[in-house]
Design an enzyme around this catalytic site. Structure first.
Site, mmCIF file in Angstrom:
data_model
loop_
_atom_site.group_PDB
_atom_site.id
_atom_site.type_symbol
_atom_site.label_atom_id
_atom_site.label_comp_id
_atom_site.label_asym_id
_atom_site.label_seq_id
_atom_site.Cartn_x
_atom_site.Cartn_y
_atom_site.Cartn_z
ATOM 1 N N CYS A 261 0.877 -1.164 0.000
ATOM 2 C CA CYS A 261 0.000 0.000 0.000
ATOM 3 C C CYS A 261 0.919 1.219 0.000
ATOM 4 C CB CYS A 261 -0.848 0.051 1.261
ATOM 5 S SG CYS A 261 -1.857 -1.411 1.503
ATOM 6 N N TRP B 159 -3.783 -1.518 -1.204
ATOM 7 C CA TRP B 159 -3.789 -2.760 -2.008
ATOM 8 C C TRP B 159 -4.195 -3.846 -1.031
ATOM 9 C CZ3 TRP B 159 -3.548 -3.954 -6.999
ATOM 10 C CH2 TRP B 159 -3.262 -5.254 -7.371
ATOM 11 N N GLU C 204 7.853 -12.734 -24.849
ATOM 12 C CA GLU C 204 7.033 -11.560 -24.538
ATOM 13 C C GLU C 204 7.778 -10.250 -24.684
ATOM 14 O OE1 GLU C 204 4.149 -11.455 -20.851
ATOM 15 O OE2 GLU C 204 5.892 -12.692 -20.461
ATOM 16 N N GLU D 118 8.472 -21.068 -18.514
ATOM 17 C CA GLU D 118 8.318 -19.684 -18.061
ATOM 18 C C GLU D 118 9.450 -18.807 -18.614
ATOM 19 O OE1 GLU D 118 6.103 -17.908 -17.062
ATOM 20 O OE2 GLU D 118 7.036 -16.166 -16.155
ATOM 21 N N HIS E 64 12.209 -36.198 -29.993
ATOM 22 C CA HIS E 64 11.060 -36.690 -30.756
ATOM 23 C C HIS E 64 10.573 -35.662 -31.760
ATOM 24 C CE1 HIS E 64 10.942 -40.145 -28.108
ATOM 25 N NE2 HIS E 64 11.147 -39.303 -27.110
ATOM 26 N N LYS F 155 8.903 -15.501 -21.029
ATOM 27 C CA LYS F 155 9.431 -14.164 -20.736
ATOM 28 C C LYS F 155 10.198 -13.629 -21.946
ATOM 29 C CE LYS F 155 7.535 -13.151 -18.074
ATOM 30 N NZ LYS F 155 6.599 -14.023 -17.458
ATOM 31 N N ARG G 24 1.216 1.885 -5.988
ATOM 32 C CA ARG G 24 1.407 0.892 -4.912
ATOM 33 C C ARG G 24 0.082 0.238 -4.502
ATOM 34 N NH1 ARG G 24 6.242 1.245 -2.211
ATOM 35 N NH2 ARG G 24 5.294 0.215 -0.426
ATOM 36 N N ASN H 222 1.122 0.209 6.166
ATOM 37 C CA ASN H 222 1.478 -0.625 5.013
ATOM 38 C C ASN H 222 2.244 -1.808 5.562
ATOM 39 O OD1 ASN H 222 2.426 -1.695 2.566
ATOM 40 N ND2 ASN H 222 4.223 -0.367 2.616
ATOM 41 N N GLY H 223 1.813 -3.035 5.236
ATOM 42 C CA GLY H 223 2.505 -4.219 5.725
ATOM 43 C C GLY H 223 1.496 -5.264 6.161
ATOM 44 N N LYS I 119 -1.933 -6.282 -19.501
ATOM 45 C CA LYS I 119 -1.648 -6.869 -18.181
ATOM 46 C C LYS I 119 -2.748 -7.837 -17.777
ATOM 47 C CE LYS I 119 0.755 -7.402 -14.494
ATOM 48 N NZ LYS I 119 1.856 -8.360 -14.706
HETATM 49 C C1 F6R Z 1 3.102 -13.356 -18.731
HETATM 50 C C2 F6R Z 1 1.817 -12.786 -18.399
HETATM 51 C C3 F6R Z 1 0.589 -13.462 -18.893
HETATM 52 C C4 F6R Z 1 -0.314 -13.754 -17.701
HETATM 53 C C5 F6R Z 1 -1.637 -14.361 -18.146
HETATM 54 C C6 F6R Z 1 -2.524 -14.725 -16.988
HETATM 55 O O1 F6R Z 1 4.137 -12.565 -18.288
HETATM 56 O O2 F6R Z 1 1.744 -11.801 -17.725
HETATM 57 O O3 F6R Z 1 0.890 -14.627 -19.572
HETATM 58 O O4 F6R Z 1 0.358 -14.638 -16.857
HETATM 59 O O5 F6R Z 1 -2.312 -13.441 -18.967
HETATM 60 O O6 F6R Z 1 -2.832 -13.623 -16.205
HETATM 61 P P1 F6R Z 1 -3.385 -13.772 -14.738
HETATM 62 O O7 F6R Z 1 -2.340 -14.426 -13.919
HETATM 63 O O8 F6R Z 1 -3.706 -12.391 -14.317
HETATM 64 O O9 F6R Z 1 -4.611 -14.626 -14.830
#
Ligand code: F6R
Length: 609
Positions: free
Chosen positions: A2, A75, A488, A481, A504, A485, A28, A101-102, A604
């Site tokens: 927060c 948050w 992306e 993963e 394979h 990254k 935040r 905050n915490g 996002k």
């Molecule tokens: C990868 C990324 C996306 C999310 C995906 C699911 O860096 O950000 O692949 O992981 O869109 O999003 P959430 O976790 O919000 O359901």
């Protein structure tokens, strides 16, 4: 996470200034906002649910009187993002008001104790115990000055906090304190400010002074005084001038949110150990009794589920099915039933495919459990039990800190399940528990030692047209993963497979100098992974290994390597092993001058199907 801010001004009214400073801290958290000021021995307080602009439109945050005040942008961690849970929180008399905050770990015990003493609570937050506990200390020690009352009270709190409190009977002071949550003072010509972060006061002053863990601060018209909470010793510290722009300050001096969030992981992981035991126990009880378990998610969250499926089966002997949420309805929409349990994982809690999968399962009477970083999201509202992953807002589109937080919570669940099911010896559980708690420090070491090397490797391989990612066992999830990254943020075509699968089909792509990234945790997959490395080397591939520092066998085979500390239990390995891959992706993006925070075509939170 927060944001808190407050000020002791010489002449002006505090509320408009607190309002604008909280706007600068909105990154935040933005679930709710509140301000309390003090004027003529009376506390004035306004708060509301929603983003600052929305709340201000409804209740005008600027018209509170007085030159002293405290504010908060939230948050949610404990208690949904509702008006009642918004800060500031007050004691029974309304004379003591606190922003925080915490996470107060022992709030449940304290709350019961205070309720037994007759205190009435209005919120579901952990924070509300603080004003009530101060009220109680004050009752017992009415002659102490307010700062000493607060100091006494703080000794009873366990967990993390940056707090600020005002008391209507001593209206000429603000008392602040810090333990493991950030707190910084700004010293200006027109007053003194306290804040979670420098950007909050940057347009007002560049003279900043950091408060350390275990310190109490008293702000008065004469300035500031810092004391050690335990020893009561006065601490002399002078402000320093910061030469950040506002944009740099929001990113804490880092050039991008992605790298800031990678660096935040030691802290966010520590926060995952402050989860309420009660919820972990409850969720593991549901999982223990389930007949079939689906782990449902998208993107990075799906990779956390993939890793969790290894954790659950290897530790707790509990088979689970990780499923892409976008495929769930097609694959299991007809068979999911009252005996099914869904554990949905989502940073945002709003991903359309995840919500749709969960809604389908819910209609067919399945039990819905979830893990999310966003309390109050759709997912939390439709789940029987949910756990917050405590990573704070993640601003960079590419998920980093939320992934490791999800993994940490899932590992804690797997450990609890292992205990419940009696499948693993107590000594093994103790070792894993201890290793889990060391992970924040281990991640800290990796972030600090591997960044420069990741940058060099990114530079060396930036011209590659294609990259391979391979891993075996639980490292398959880490490799997936790492590859996501890179795709992306650096837009480099890359393929990922479980290492054993590479023979394979995918191996046909290997040619001279093609970089192959191997995730090589040291467990019983080690020998086979070495054979897979040899197969790739024989065809001219360049090997980049993510390996333990004492794994000389792998290091000798690799052309380049990034390392993590030794003796990481395989089951926990995705948390440390993914860090070098995050760093590599970040630096690859920079090689091409891409802004890693806002990758093209991505959002996002994906709220369409
Ligand atoms: C990868 C990324 C996306 C999310 C995906 C699911 O860096 O950000 O692949 O992981 O869109 O999003 P959430 O976790 O919000 O359901």
């Amino acid at each position: 996470m927060c944001g808190i801010f407050g000020c002791f001004l010489k002449n002006e009214n505090a509320a408009p200034l607190i309002h604008s400073a909280l706007k600068r801290l909105e990154y935040r958290g933005y679930d709710s906002v509140g301000i309390a000021t003090i004027s003529n021995g009376t506390i004035f307080l306004k708060k509301g649910q929603g983003k600052i602009d929305e709340v201000h439109k409804n209740i005008n945050l600027n018209d509170l009187p007085g030159n002293i005040g405290i504010g908060h942008t939230r948050w949610a961690t404990h208690g949904a993002p509702l008006q009642v849970n918004s800060h500031p929180h007050s004691d029974c008399t309304g004379k003591i008001t606190v922003v925080h905050n915490g996470i107060i770990e022992n709030f449940n015990d304290l709350k019961i104790e205070l309720q037994n003493l007759g205190h009435t609570f209005t919120s579901k937050t952990d924070t509300e115990v603080i004003p009530h506990l101060i009220e109680e200390t004050l009752k017992n020690k009415p002659d102490l000055p307010f700062e000493e009352v607060v100091q006494e009270t703080l000794k009873r709190l366990e967990g993390s906090y940056a707090i600020a409190t005002i008391f209507s009977q001593e209206p000429n002071k603000i008392v602040c304190a810090r333990n493991e949550s950030p707190l910084v003072l700004g010293i200006g010509d027109n007053g003194i400010y306290f804040a979670s972060d420098i950007p909050a006061f940057l347009p007002l002053t560049t003279r900043a002074l950091h408060i350390d863990n275990g310190e109490l601060v008293i702000l008065t018209a004469d300035g500031y005084k810092i004391k050690n909470i335990q020893t009561n010793q006065t601490i002399e510290r002078l402000p320093e001038t910061v030469d950040w722009t506002s944009d740099m300050a929001v990113k804490d001096g880092y050039p991008h949110f992605m790298i800031k969030e990678i660096h935040e992981q030691p802290e966010t992981l520590r926060n995952t150990f402050r989860l309420q035991e009660h919820y972990l126990d409850l969720m593991s009880t549901f999982l223990d009794r389930a007949t079939e378990i689906f782990l449902v998610a998208c993107g990075t969250s799906y990779h956390a589920c993939l890793a969790a499926s290894y954790m659950f089966s290897k530790l707790a002997f509990l088979p689970t099915y990780p499923v892409y949420a976008s495929e769930f309805i097609e694959q299991y929409g007809k068979s999911v039933n009252i005996d099914s349990t869904i554990l949905a994982v989502s940073q945002s809690g709003e991903t359309a495919d995840t919500i749709a999968a969960v809604a389908t399962a819910q209609q067919r009477a399945a039990t819905i459990l979830s893990l999310t970083n966003t309390i109050g999201s759709t997912l939390t509202r439709i789940s029987r039990v949910y756990i917050g992953t405590q990573a704070g807002p993640e601003i960079s589109v590419a998920a980093t800190k939320t992934f490791t937080s999800q993994l940490s919570v899932l590992a804690q669940l797997a450990l609890r399940l292992a205990k419940k099911r009696g499948k693993v010896s107590q000594s093994e559980i103790d070792i894993l528990d201890a290793q889990l708690e060391k992970l924040p420090d281990i991640v800290d070491t990796i972030v600090k030692t591997q960044q420069e090397k990741a940058k060099q490797i990114a530079h060396k391989y930036a011209n590659s047209k294609l990259l391979f990612f391979l891993g075996k066992g639980i490292s398959t999830a880490t490799a997936f993963e790492g590859r996501l990254k890179l795709l992306e943020v650096a837009y480099i075509p890359s393929v990922v497979f479980p290492a054993g699968e590479s023979k394979h089909g995918p191996i046909s792509l290997i040619e001279q100098d093609l970089p192959v990234i191997f995730v090589c945790q040291k467990d019983d997959t080690h020998k086979t992974v070495i054979s897979n490395i040899m197969e790739m080397k024989a065809r001219g591939a360049k090997i980049i290994a993510i390996t333990e520092e004492d794994d000389h066998e792998i290091k000798n085979l690799a052309d380049d390597y990034l390392e993590v500390p030794k003796n990481i239990p395989s089951i926990l390995s995705p948390i440390p092993f993914v860090i070098p891959l995050q760093l590599l992706a970040y630096h690859m993006a920079l090689e091409f001058n891409h802004n890693p925070d806002t990758p093209r075509n991505l959002a996002k939170s994906v709220t369409v199907r």
